[in-house]
Design a protein around this motif. Sequence first.
Motif, PDB file in Angstrom:
ATOM      1  N   THR A  38      37.110 -13.412  56.316  1.00 58.44           N
ATOM      2  CA  THR A  38      36.980 -12.708  57.597  1.00 58.44           C
ATOM      3  C   THR A  38      35.507 -12.576  57.960  1.00 58.44           C
ATOM      4  O   THR A  38      34.657 -12.299  57.127  1.00 58.44           O
ATOM      5  CB  THR A  38      37.618 -11.309  57.519  1.00 58.44           C
ATOM      6  N   ARG A  62      40.942 -10.442  67.331  1.00 58.31           N
ATOM      7  CA  ARG A  62      41.308 -10.622  65.918  1.00 58.31           C
ATOM      8  C   ARG A  62      42.236  -9.513  65.445  1.00 58.31           C
ATOM      9  O   ARG A  62      43.135  -9.750  64.640  1.00 58.31           O
ATOM     10  CB  ARG A  62      40.064 -10.679  65.051  1.00 58.31           C
ATOM     11  N   GLY A  99      45.207 -11.622  64.736  1.00 58.01           N
ATOM     12  CA  GLY A  99      44.580 -12.090  63.510  1.00 58.01           C
ATOM     13  C   GLY A  99      45.533 -12.623  62.461  1.00 58.01           C
ATOM     14  O   GLY A  99      45.152 -13.423  61.633  1.00 58.01           O
TER      15      GLY A  99
END
Length: 58
Positions: A4, A16, A20
């Motif tokens: 990440t 995100r 995500g």
Amino acid sequence: MEPTRQSSDPAETARRARFGELPRSIRVEEMVEERPAGAPDPAKDGYSADEWLVRWCL
């Protein structure tokens, strides 16, 4: 799996957070709902083919 990344862009951070990861898998058993088609009809069993023959054919 990709590590990440930390971003200073708030739009990317929100994107995100929302997109995500993929949603959890849904099993086939969870997609089907089983229930009876309807209540039994007592009038359905009241018909007698023999009675019809006696009334109309004799």
